[in-house]
Design an enzyme around this catalytic site. Structure first.
Site, PDB file in Angstrom:
ATOM      1  N   GLU A 148       5.446  17.907   5.424  1.00 24.07           N
ATOM      2  CA  GLU A 148       4.609  18.411   6.521  1.00 24.07           C
ATOM      3  C   GLU A 148       4.442  17.321   7.597  1.00 24.07           C
ATOM      4  O   GLU A 148       4.487  16.128   7.264  1.00 24.07           O
ATOM      5  CB  GLU A 148       3.224  18.830   5.975  1.00 24.07           C
ATOM      6  N   HIS A 197      -2.654  22.162   6.866  1.00 25.89           N
ATOM      7  CA  HIS A 197      -3.367  21.071   6.185  1.00 25.89           C
ATOM      8  C   HIS A 197      -4.691  20.748   6.904  1.00 25.89           C
ATOM      9  O   HIS A 197      -4.878  19.635   7.404  1.00 25.89           O
ATOM     10  CB  HIS A 197      -2.474  19.821   6.094  1.00 25.89           C
ATOM     11  N   ARG A 245      -2.051  18.784  -2.938  1.00 25.78           N
ATOM     12  CA  ARG A 245      -0.886  18.170  -2.310  1.00 25.78           C
ATOM     13  C   ARG A 245       0.334  18.976  -2.682  1.00 25.78           C
ATOM     14  O   ARG A 245       0.417  19.507  -3.809  1.00 25.78           O
ATOM     15  CB  ARG A 245      -0.682  16.733  -2.823  1.00 25.78           C
TER      16      ARG A 245
HETATM   17  C1  8YV Z   1      -7.096  15.292   5.450  1.00 24.33           C
HETATM   18  C2  8YV Z   1      -6.654  15.118   2.937  1.00 24.33           C
HETATM   19  O1  8YV Z   1      -6.524  16.402   6.046  1.00 24.33           O
HETATM   20  O2  8YV Z   1      -8.641  14.392   1.955  1.00 24.33           O
HETATM   21  C3  8YV Z   1      -7.429  14.438   1.878  1.00 24.33           C
HETATM   22  O3  8YV Z   1      -6.820  13.920   0.947  1.00 24.33           O
HETATM   23  O4  8YV Z   1      -5.486  15.308   2.832  1.00 24.33           O
HETATM   24  C4  8YV Z   1      -7.368  15.682   4.091  1.00 24.33           C
HETATM   25  O5  8YV Z   1      -8.716  15.710   3.969  1.00 24.33           O
HETATM   26  C5  8YV Z   1      -6.363  14.125   5.859  1.00 24.33           C
HETATM   27  O6  8YV Z   1      -6.493  12.993   5.080  1.00 24.33           O
HETATM   28  C6  8YV Z   1      -6.735  13.834   7.283  1.00 24.33           C
HETATM   29  O7  8YV Z   1      -5.819  13.055   7.846  1.00 24.33           O
END
Ligand code: 8YV
Length: 315
Positions: free
Chosen positions: A263, A281, A234
């Site tokens: 983002e 992402h 993150r």
């Molecule tokens: C995804 C993510 O891009 O798993 C996570 O924490 O940030 C990612 O896998 C996201 O949650 C999809 O919306």
């Protein structure tokens, strides 16, 4: 039996949306033009929230749904869910661990290779005729045999390190404690010391208030002008202002980033730099993994409303 009402925070592909709508009454928050009016009108009926890792569910949303029982996150990261609010109200929370681990690790390692070998501008070199007009592509830095640091040796960090071992990288890691499942890799508790001995520093920590800006100015400077920082966790794990300063002054060699503060809008300073690889992402973004994540979101909701154990509980 009537279907439980679910607040849907963000969109899902049809292969998830259709089965969700078969099993639940979905209320699409993201399509509302006035989200607070929408929450006011549907909040009382909502028993579950289906959200995405980066969108989460904040206290205002949770409190607007007084009959909320469960929050199901499409993502392993649940830092955007207000866990404190959920805890206070006895609301269960689930995420989607494991199913995305290998894809996220793949993308992190791919970013290291692409950036070190200058593959994005090499592609342009071929397509814009530079190869024919200017000749050989400029030399780039080697990957194999160098030193990697993995900050956070959880599921994803472990898979990153396993892959790096295949490139004969000398691997060290930082975590709360040394891991007995990593006997061949060097444990270094202090992130600055880890950064000092790393040509490539991978940031693979689950984000929380405690890890905010763990990659601070000192860590960034310790990676140094020949080093690279790769972030597949993150944005909040890195002090982004310090990162931008270091990239601009070249006191940090380069960065490869899949996540950004604010983002999908990102600080325009990133776009002026040629020593950063930016990705949207998408580390978990393969058909296979996203389908497995969607199924886990549904299966957790179904288990909850059937009175069964949650498959992947956070709370
Ligand atoms: C995804 C993510 O891009 O798993 C996570 O924490 O940030 C990612 O896998 C996201 O949650 C999809 O919306």
């Amino acid at each position: 039996m009537s279907k439980p009402d679910i607040l849907q925070v963000g969109p899902y592909p049809d292969w998830d949306q259709i089965p969700l709508e078969d099993a639940f009454n979905m209320h699409k928050y993201f399509e509302a033009s006035d989200t607070s009016a929408f929450l006011q009108s549907v909040g009382g009926s909502i028993r579950g929230i289906a959200t995405r890792g980066e969108l989460g569910a904040d206290r205002a949303m949770i409190e607007a749904c007084p009959n909320l029982e469960v929050v199901s996150v499409y993502g392993v990261g649940y830092d955007a869910v207000d866990l404190e609010a959920c805890r206070e109200k006895g609301i269960r929370v689930t995420n989607t661990p494991d199913v995305l681990t290998n894809d996220v690790a793949d993308l992190g390692v791919a970013m290291m290779l692409v950036q070190s070998r200058g593959m994005i501008s090499a592609e342009t070199w071929v397509r814009d005729g530079s190869w024919q007009q200017k000749g050989l592509y400029p030399l780039k830095s080697r990957v194999w045999g160098k030193r990697a640091g993995v900050l956070g040796l959880g599921r994803i960090g472990f898979e990153v390190a396993k892959r790096l071992a295949g490139f004969d990288l000398d691997i060290a890691y930082s975590d709360i404690s040394a891991k007995d499942y990593a006997p061949d890799w060097t444990f270094i508790a202090d992130p600055v010391e880890l950064a000092q001995r790393s040509d490539f520093l991978f940031v693979t920590l689950a984000a929380s208030a405690q890890t905010r800006h763990i990659v601070n100015r000192d860590v960034i400077e310790a990676v140094g002008p020949e080093g690279m920082i790769i972030n597949i966790s993150r944005a909040s794990n890195i002090d982004e202002a310090a990162l931008l300063d270091a990239l601009e002054s070249k006191s940090l060699g380069s960065a490869a980033l899949d996540v950004f503060e604010g983002e999908p809008a990102l600080n325009p300073r990133f776009l002026e730099l040629d020593n950063v690889l930016v990705q949207p992402h998408h580390a978990s973004g393969t058909f296979e993994t996203r389908k497995a994540m969607g199924k886990l979101v549904r299966d957790n909701l179904k288990a909850h409303f059937a009175g069964q154990d949650l498959l992947t509980p956070v709370l």
